[in-house]
Design a protein around this motif. Structure first.
Motif, PDB file in Angstrom:
ATOM      1  N   ASN A 184     -10.370   1.526  -9.918  1.00 36.16           N
ATOM      2  CA  ASN A 184     -11.281   2.609  -9.014  1.00 36.16           C
ATOM      3  C   ASN A 184     -10.703   4.046  -9.235  1.00 36.16           C
ATOM      4  O   ASN A 184      -9.726   4.423  -8.594  1.00 36.16           O
ATOM      5  CB  ASN A 184     -11.026   2.180  -7.504  1.00 36.16           C
ATOM      6  N   PRO A 185     -11.745   5.024  -9.773  1.00 35.72           N
ATOM      7  CA  PRO A 185     -11.243   6.254  -9.948  1.00 35.72           C
ATOM      8  C   PRO A 185     -10.886   6.945  -8.860  1.00 35.72           C
ATOM      9  O   PRO A 185     -10.165   7.987  -8.783  1.00 35.72           O
ATOM     10  CB  PRO A 185     -12.468   6.964 -10.655  1.00 35.72           C
ATOM     11  N   ALA A 186     -11.224   6.525  -7.558  1.00 40.84           N
ATOM     12  CA  ALA A 186     -11.079   7.266  -6.171  1.00 40.84           C
ATOM     13  C   ALA A 186      -9.488   7.099  -5.990  1.00 40.84           C
ATOM     14  O   ALA A 186      -8.963   8.173  -5.339  1.00 40.84           O
ATOM     15  CB  ALA A 186     -11.751   6.642  -5.237  1.00 40.84           C
ATOM     16  N   LYS A 187      -8.590   6.087  -6.687  1.00 39.56           N
ATOM     17  CA  LYS A 187      -7.541   5.936  -6.183  1.00 39.56           C
ATOM     18  C   LYS A 187      -6.592   5.903  -7.722  1.00 39.56           C
ATOM     19  O   LYS A 187      -5.385   6.339  -7.471  1.00 39.56           O
ATOM     20  CB  LYS A 187      -7.112   4.652  -5.544  1.00 39.56           C
ATOM     21  N   VAL A 188      -7.177   5.672  -8.799  1.00 37.37           N
ATOM     22  CA  VAL A 188      -6.254   5.404 -10.049  1.00 37.37           C
ATOM     23  C   VAL A 188      -6.540   6.969 -10.764  1.00 37.37           C
ATOM     24  O   VAL A 188      -7.582   6.894 -11.381  1.00 37.37           O
ATOM     25  CB  VAL A 188      -6.830   4.264 -10.902  1.00 37.37           C
ATOM     26  N   TYR A 189      -5.779   7.800 -10.302  1.00 37.61           N
ATOM     27  CA  TYR A 189      -5.861   8.957 -11.432  1.00 37.61           C
ATOM     28  C   TYR A 189      -4.371   9.505 -10.945  1.00 37.61           C
ATOM     29  O   TYR A 189      -3.400   9.170 -10.540  1.00 37.61           O
ATOM     30  CB  TYR A 189      -6.566  10.077 -10.624  1.00 37.61           C
TER      31      TYR A 189
ATOM     32  N   TYR B 232       8.913  18.390 -13.699  1.00 37.16           N
ATOM     33  CA  TYR B 232       7.941  17.701 -13.546  1.00 37.16           C
ATOM     34  C   TYR B 232       7.803  17.839 -12.070  1.00 37.16           C
ATOM     35  O   TYR B 232       8.898  17.367 -11.274  1.00 37.16           O
ATOM     36  CB  TYR B 232       7.864  16.234 -14.069  1.00 37.16           C
ATOM     37  N   GLU B 233       6.713  18.210 -11.273  1.00 37.07           N
ATOM     38  CA  GLU B 233       6.581  17.767  -9.938  1.00 37.07           C
ATOM     39  C   GLU B 233       5.569  17.088  -9.619  1.00 37.07           C
ATOM     40  O   GLU B 233       4.400  17.195  -9.843  1.00 37.07           O
ATOM     41  CB  GLU B 233       6.364  19.385  -9.128  1.00 37.07           C
ATOM     42  N   HIS B 234       5.748  15.830  -8.854  1.00 37.85           N
ATOM     43  CA  HIS B 234       4.868  14.839  -8.635  1.00 37.85           C
ATOM     44  C   HIS B 234       3.836  15.258  -7.657  1.00 37.85           C
ATOM     45  O   HIS B 234       3.971  15.727  -6.684  1.00 37.85           O
ATOM     46  CB  HIS B 234       5.742  13.520  -8.519  1.00 37.85           C
ATOM     47  N   MET B 235       2.583  14.860  -7.784  1.00 37.80           N
ATOM     48  CA  MET B 235       1.396  14.655  -6.837  1.00 37.80           C
ATOM     49  C   MET B 235       0.837  13.430  -6.572  1.00 37.80           C
ATOM     50  O   MET B 235       0.616  12.955  -5.640  1.00 37.80           O
ATOM     51  CB  MET B 235       0.591  15.561  -7.228  1.00 37.80           C
ATOM     52  N   HIS B 236       0.449  12.698  -7.758  1.00 39.33           N
ATOM     53  CA  HIS B 236      -0.133  11.426  -7.182  1.00 39.33           C
ATOM     54  C   HIS B 236      -0.275  10.399  -8.651  1.00 39.33           C
ATOM     55  O   HIS B 236      -0.470  10.955  -9.695  1.00 39.33           O
ATOM     56  CB  HIS B 236      -1.786  11.713  -6.871  1.00 39.33           C
ATOM     57  N   VAL B 237       0.101   9.394  -8.381  1.00 40.32           N
ATOM     58  CA  VAL B 237      -0.017   8.102  -9.436  1.00 40.32           C
ATOM     59  C   VAL B 237      -0.606   6.866  -8.480  1.00 40.32           C
ATOM     60  O   VAL B 237      -0.126   6.855  -7.097  1.00 40.32           O
ATOM     61  CB  VAL B 237       0.857   7.516 -10.175  1.00 40.32           C
TER      62      VAL B 237
END
Length: 597
Positions: free
Chosen positions: A432-437, A483-488
């Motif tokens: 689901n591209p809404a969450k898998v990015y 590297y500064e994390h935002m989302h996986v």
């Protein structure tokens, strides 16, 4: 309108055009011109092991097809178990496409071929399955070309198929095979009967690991288990037929492509003494087998392949592609030298074996000190600079703001980074591209105190990038890269490798001295030895069947032993060897070439 007013209007338009160009300049300068293996596509969570409750992203067995779309040649990438395929206009930016009609249980090891205005597609199968076709693959529109193919005897297939259309004779063929028992098979297809098998299929060739060292199974060809042949592909070049195959097994660093040649598409085929044609056993992205060969819009050849991860599951893999071609003697080759470092995407016909595509940007991050904001259990930050995709760092929480900071230990010109994620304890079973990015920032600093944002992935459209490669808009002088994390999407933030590329301003290393290659009594093997060079990061051992045909490369790191048993040679074939060293500043001169019989 009088002449004065016309002149003023032209001036205003010129000023406006110049103003618009100035506004566009940053965007133009940010346009990516390089790529880095493994390929930066949105690999899909793989349903192959759904019943085992194992969640991981994977891609394997690639086929890239150059196909004409609205008068322009563009590229389509088909990959095992991906629920769709990818489309690109430049081989740099790939857009995922879901189709209106798709092989019913998804597709393993796909076959595809472009013939005139139509793209044909066929899946691996042991049952009767249809061939699909499309005249608008960029729109995801597919139809049935036929409803079935005849079922072959049990275990024969056609698994790992390849469709081949001989444009000069207008005849069709299929090749297939995936086994450590059966050979690669081939058959002519009957176009008048919707590509049904025409006559009997027959064996093309078997593996012969007793004569071909590189066909032996296991890591560095060290396992006596019977090897596998698979991944057939046919290329016709100057009237000669090159039937390619993968061996000895996808789950090892030595997975490679080889070829047999013939004057007829169904043989008899002769083993190419220069095999393997695509081989990358050393470095980060190891393995190059089971892919295809295609030409780009400038007539250059490329060879695709499958690189092994094997952390969550033995069949966890990624996609690679390398410059390839045929030399003046018709010898087929693939150039894997510095194959997982940044390369330029070609915009013209290249010369020789494509070495000019290497950017010269070397790895700056190997074994450099790393600090992390948090560490989960024993998964330390040091593992993100060891060039091993099967070791990884994990944060205590998957939350924005987690960081990894590499100390390059000197001020260097940083030009690109690659972030490779790991699916550690993942619970994702959809795409689901809404969450898998994927989203993160890259920051740089001279002193470790004042930080500048070099790249912000949140400024771009959301997409998943498990092997995210970022070419920076301009070189940045820095000692520290963060590297500064935002989302996986995964519940755990885990990274196997944070790779930094660029250049130092010092001297390239000296050429390694006392390089020797000694053939063993078992002539499939040779013992290599060299003197280590102070200041080197690594070495490339180059070899081939003639002094001017050193097409094979094995990469070693400086902290590896300086002796190695190479087990990839063909019996009865003389070989020639050389070595070069590299560091953060560049590559040494190649050593003198030494021959062994």
């Amino acid at each position: 309108m009088n002449q004065i007013n016309t002149y003023r209007l032209v001036q205003q338009l010129q000023v406006l055009s110049l103003y618009m160009l100035i506004l566009l300049m940053p965007a133009l300068s940010n346009a990516q011109t390089t790529y880095c293996n493994p390929m930066d596509i949105d690999y899909k969570y793989n349903f192959e092991q759904l019943n085992e409750k194992i969640s991981y992203r994977s891609g394997a067995d690639p086929v890239i097809i150059n196909h004409k779309v609205a008068g322009r040649n563009e590229y389509f990438l088909f990959v095992t178990i991906s629920g769709g395929y990818w489309h690109s206009k430049d081989m740099l930016n790939w857009k995922y496409i879901t189709a209106n009609r798709w092989p019913f249980e998804d597709m393993c090891a796909p076959a595809a071929v472009s013939v005139r205005d139509t793209l044909f597609l066929f899946q691996s199968t042991f049952e009767s399955r249809p061939i699909l076709y499309s005249v608008a693959p960029e729109k995801g529109i597919w139809e049935f070309y036929n409803r079935w193919t005849p079922r072959l005897p049990k275990d024969i297939g056609p698994w790992d198929p390849a469709l081949f259309h001989d444009a000069e004779t207008d005849k069709w063929y299929m090749y297939w095979g995936s086994s450590n028992v059966y050979p690669i098979f081939g058959s002519e297809l009957d176009y008048s009967k919707r590509l049904a098998f025409k006559g009997e299929y027959k064996a093309m060739f078997w593996l012969d690991p007793y004569a071909h060292g590189w066909e032996r199974f296991g890591p560095n060809h060290s396992d006596p288990f019977k090897p596998f042949t698979e991944g057939a592909w046919m290329t016709k070049h100057k009237g000669k037929y090159y039937l390619q195959y993968g061996a000895p097994g996808t789950e090892y660093n030595v997975y490679a492509n080889g070829t047999y040649t013939a004057d007829d598409p169904l043989g008899p085929f002769t083993y190419a003494p220069y095999n393997p044609i695509s081989y990358k056993p050393g470095g980060f992205a190891t393995g190059a087998g089971h892919g295809n060969t295609f030409q780009d819009n400038y007539g250059n050849y490329w060879n695709t392949g499958t690189s092994w991860i094997g952390l969550n599951w033995a069949m966890e893999r990624r996609i690679v592609m390398y410059p390839a071609g045929f030399d003046k003697d018709g010898q087929m080759f693939s150039n894997t030298r510095f194959g997982d470092f940044p390369h330029k995407m070609t915009t013209k016909t290249w010369q020789g074996k494509g070495d000019e595509l290497f950017t010269g940007w070397v790895l700056l991050s190997y074994k450099k000190p790393v600090t992390a904001s948090t560490v989960l259990d024993t998964m330390s930050a040091a593992k993100i600079t060891d060039e091993n995709p099967r070791t990884f760092w994990a944060a205590k929480q998957n939350k924005p703001g987690e960081t990894l900071t590499i100390d390059l230990q000197a001020e260097l010109d940083v030009k690109a980074v690659q972030v490779n994620y790991t699916d550690y304890k993942s619970d994702i079973f959809d795409n689901n591209p809404a969450k898998v990015y994927t989203q993160f920032k890259i920051l740089t600093s001279i002193d470790g105190k004042k930080w500048d944002v070099a790249y912000d992935l949140s400024k771009e459209p959301k997409r998943d990038r498990p092997c995210a490669y970022i070419e920076l808009p301009r070189p940045i002088r820095a000692r520290y890269v963060r590297y500064e994390h935002m989302h996986v999407a995964s519940p755990v933030l885990a990274i196997s490798e944070f790779r930094v590329f660029g250049n130092g301003s010092g001297k390239a290393p000296q050429t390694p001295g006392n390089f020797t290659a000694t053939r063993q009594k078992d002539t499939r093997n040779a013992d290599l030895k060299w003197d280590k060079v102070p200041g080197a990061i690594g070495y490339n051992v180059l070899w081939g069947i003639a002094p001017d045909k050193l097409y094979q490369t094995y990469q070693f790191w400086h902290d590896d032993p300086n002796t190695f048993e190479l087990r990839a040679l063909n019996v009865g074939v003389p070989y020639y060897f050389a070595i070069e060293a590299f560091n953060e500043n560049g590559v040494s001169e190649m050593s003198a070439v030494t021959g062994v019989k």
